[in-house]
Motif scaffolding. Structure first.
Motif, PDB file in Angstrom:
ATOM      1  N   ARG A  12       5.097  15.865  39.360  1.00  0.00           N
ATOM      2  CA  ARG A  12       3.908  16.664  38.987  1.00  0.00           C
ATOM      3  C   ARG A  12       4.233  17.456  37.730  1.00  0.00           C
ATOM      4  O   ARG A  12       5.070  18.359  37.786  1.00  0.00           O
ATOM      5  CB  ARG A  12       3.586  17.682  40.085  1.00  0.00           C
ATOM      6  N   PRO A 187     -14.365   6.032  38.029  1.00  0.00           N
ATOM      7  CA  PRO A 187     -13.158   6.869  37.947  1.00  0.00           C
ATOM      8  C   PRO A 187     -12.533   6.908  36.552  1.00  0.00           C
ATOM      9  O   PRO A 187     -11.708   7.771  36.291  1.00  0.00           O
ATOM     10  CB  PRO A 187     -12.186   6.199  38.933  1.00  0.00           C
ATOM     11  N   ASP A 188     -12.922   5.989  35.672  1.00  0.00           N
ATOM     12  CA  ASP A 188     -12.383   6.028  34.304  1.00  0.00           C
ATOM     13  C   ASP A 188     -13.052   7.116  33.467  1.00  0.00           C
ATOM     14  O   ASP A 188     -12.565   7.461  32.394  1.00  0.00           O
ATOM     15  CB  ASP A 188     -12.555   4.663  33.628  1.00  0.00           C
ATOM     16  N   ALA A 191     -13.259  12.456  37.145  1.00  0.00           N
ATOM     17  CA  ALA A 191     -12.320  12.657  38.252  1.00  0.00           C
ATOM     18  C   ALA A 191     -12.514  14.072  38.801  1.00  0.00           C
ATOM     19  O   ALA A 191     -13.474  14.748  38.424  1.00  0.00           O
ATOM     20  CB  ALA A 191     -10.899  12.446  37.753  1.00  0.00           C
ATOM     21  N   GLU A 220      -7.889  11.979  50.611  1.00  0.00           N
ATOM     22  CA  GLU A 220      -7.468  10.587  50.456  1.00  0.00           C
ATOM     23  C   GLU A 220      -8.499   9.636  51.066  1.00  0.00           C
ATOM     24  O   GLU A 220      -8.847   8.612  50.471  1.00  0.00           O
ATOM     25  CB  GLU A 220      -6.097  10.417  51.134  1.00  0.00           C
ATOM     26  N   PRO A 225      -7.819   7.036  46.843  1.00  0.00           N
ATOM     27  CA  PRO A 225      -6.581   7.405  46.146  1.00  0.00           C
ATOM     28  C   PRO A 225      -6.811   7.563  44.639  1.00  0.00           C
ATOM     29  O   PRO A 225      -7.653   6.893  44.053  1.00  0.00           O
ATOM     30  CB  PRO A 225      -5.632   6.237  46.444  1.00  0.00           C
ATOM     31  N   GLY A 226      -6.080   8.483  44.055  1.00  0.00           N
ATOM     32  CA  GLY A 226      -6.075   8.607  42.598  1.00  0.00           C
ATOM     33  C   GLY A 226      -7.276   9.306  41.998  1.00  0.00           C
ATOM     34  O   GLY A 226      -7.431   9.351  40.784  1.00  0.00           O
ATOM     35  N   ARG A 227      -8.154   9.860  42.827  1.00  0.00           N
ATOM     36  CA  ARG A 227      -9.376  10.464  42.269  1.00  0.00           C
ATOM     37  C   ARG A 227      -9.160  11.925  41.846  1.00  0.00           C
ATOM     38  O   ARG A 227      -9.977  12.494  41.138  1.00  0.00           O
ATOM     39  CB  ARG A 227     -10.484  10.348  43.313  1.00  0.00           C
ATOM     40  N   ALA A 229      -7.379  14.303  39.534  1.00  0.00           N
ATOM     41  CA  ALA A 229      -6.637  14.190  38.278  1.00  0.00           C
ATOM     42  C   ALA A 229      -5.899  15.464  37.918  1.00  0.00           C
ATOM     43  O   ALA A 229      -4.987  15.444  37.098  1.00  0.00           O
ATOM     44  CB  ALA A 229      -7.583  13.818  37.142  1.00  0.00           C
ATOM     45  N   THR A 268       0.209  12.803  48.510  1.00  0.00           N
ATOM     46  CA  THR A 268      -1.129  12.498  47.963  1.00  0.00           C
ATOM     47  C   THR A 268      -1.293  12.990  46.526  1.00  0.00           C
ATOM     48  O   THR A 268      -2.021  12.386  45.748  1.00  0.00           O
ATOM     49  CB  THR A 268      -2.213  13.120  48.871  1.00  0.00           C
ATOM     50  N   GLY A 271       2.529  13.167  41.028  1.00  0.00           N
ATOM     51  CA  GLY A 271       2.178  12.749  39.671  1.00  0.00           C
ATOM     52  C   GLY A 271       0.991  13.479  39.059  1.00  0.00           C
ATOM     53  O   GLY A 271       0.703  13.313  37.876  1.00  0.00           O
ATOM     54  N   VAL A 272       0.289  14.273  39.868  1.00  0.00           N
ATOM     55  CA  VAL A 272      -0.912  14.964  39.366  1.00  0.00           C
ATOM     56  C   VAL A 272      -0.489  16.271  38.677  1.00  0.00           C
ATOM     57  O   VAL A 272       0.254  17.057  39.265  1.00  0.00           O
ATOM     58  CB  VAL A 272      -1.885  15.278  40.534  1.00  0.00           C
TER      59      VAL A 272
END
Ligand SMILES: [Zn+2]
Ligand SMILES: [Zn+2]
Length: 322
Positions: A12, A187-188, A191, A220, A225-227, A229, A268, A271-272
């Protein structure tokens, strides 16, 4: 003496919202010097509809310094006055224009994210508010420069719930994601940001590790996932569920270190990027909160917070978002 870890767990990036009053280039040096690696900024006055005509003169030097010091990702926090979810035509129209303008200028600041509050339906009702928000985002994205590799993501921030706010619960966020998907906004382009002080005001029991687990399992499963940012990493002076939003130094508020530790280590949100919006960023407390974020993440005892930091006054005026 235990060494402070260099970063938060799970890759993170750790950043802070810093004022640019002493110069943009100095803000980059400041976050790097105090041990952070990412930065959130205002591009202009956060309480005004007016935007400057041309980019600031030191913008190229700012981008060079970001590269030189390895600082990123950069988030732009849109002005507070933006409300895409409300019924007033004039405010809605100006909000669409202001968000489009932030999207247009963000790449000049090297920004990957344009963070915006979800806003208030102002009594028109939650469903109406969500419809209006989706329509407004659609319009702002259509006005902004064509999507490309440098296009910033719009990042919608959850609310503590005061004043007819939209986007208070994870279910609200999921409904917003559905309304956007219905307009083919994926999602592109858009977010979400989770602000821990706002989650607390909204009633999520994130002082307890189990409460963090429950919340993030919901995120989640409902958002996918990944939403998420961005995270705004704040403690709170307010009561849980009070719908109040009062940011506090990390570990010194009602959320406390153990809930924040779970938040900072939960897979979850690996990386954010996490941005501090704690009080007194222009008074040296940026350094203290960066160090305590790293300590809380690593499960180390916190550095004590000076009693005079915990008085009535929060951050002054325009230096930090709420
Ligand atoms: Zn926030
Ligand atoms: Zn806030």
């Amino acid at each position: 003496m235990i060494d402070l870890p260099a970063s938060l767990p799970g890759g993170r990036p750790l950043g802070a919202h810093l004022p640019l009053a002493d110069g943009m280039v100095r803000a980059v040096d400041r976050i790097a010097d105090v041990g952070g690696g990412a930065l959130q900024i205002f591009t202009d006055n956060p309480t005004s509809w007016r935007r400057r005509e041309a980019p600031p003169a030191d913008q190229p030097a700012f981008r060079d310094r970001l590269d030189a010091r390895g600082v990123g990702p950069i988030a732009v926090h849109a002005p507070y006055i933006v409300n895409l979810a409300g019924p007033e035509e004039e405010i809605y129209r100006r909000s669409v224009e202001l968000l489009a303008s932030e999207l247009a200028v963000a790449p000049g600041f090297g920004a990957r994210f344009v963070n915006v509050h979800i806003g208030s339906h102002r009594g028109a009702g939650r469903e109406t508010g969500i419809d209006r928000l989706a329509q407004g985002l659609d319009a702002a994205l259509a006005m902004a420069p064509e999507a490309g590799p440098a296009s910033p993501l719009v990042v919608l921030e959850n609310s503590a719930g005061g004043g007819f706010a939209v986007g208070v619960t994870v279910e609200d966020l999921a409904e917003i994601a559905d309304a956007l998907a219905a307009r083919r906004i994926g999602p592109d382009r858009v977010a979400f940001c989770l602000d821990t002080a706002h989650l607390w005001g909204a009633g999520y029991a994130i002082a307890e590790p189990d409460g963090v687990d429950d919340l993030l399992a919901r995120v989640e499963s409902l958002l996918g996932p990944g939403r998420v940012a961005m995270v705004h990493l704040n403690d709170s002076k307010a009561e849980r569920g009070s719908r109040h939003d009062r940011h506090e130094h990390l570990g010194a508020g009602r959320i406390g270190a153990s809930g924040l530790h779970r938040f900072l280590t939960h897979p979850t949100l690996a990386g954010v990027p996490h941005y501090l919006e704690t009080p007194g960023m222009d008074e040296g407390y940026d350094a203290l909160n960066v160090r305590n974020a790293l300590r809380i993440g690593a499960g180390l005892p916190m550095e004590p917070i000076p009693p005079d930091a915990l008085g009535a006054r929060g951050s002054g005026g325009l230096t930090a978002p709420d």
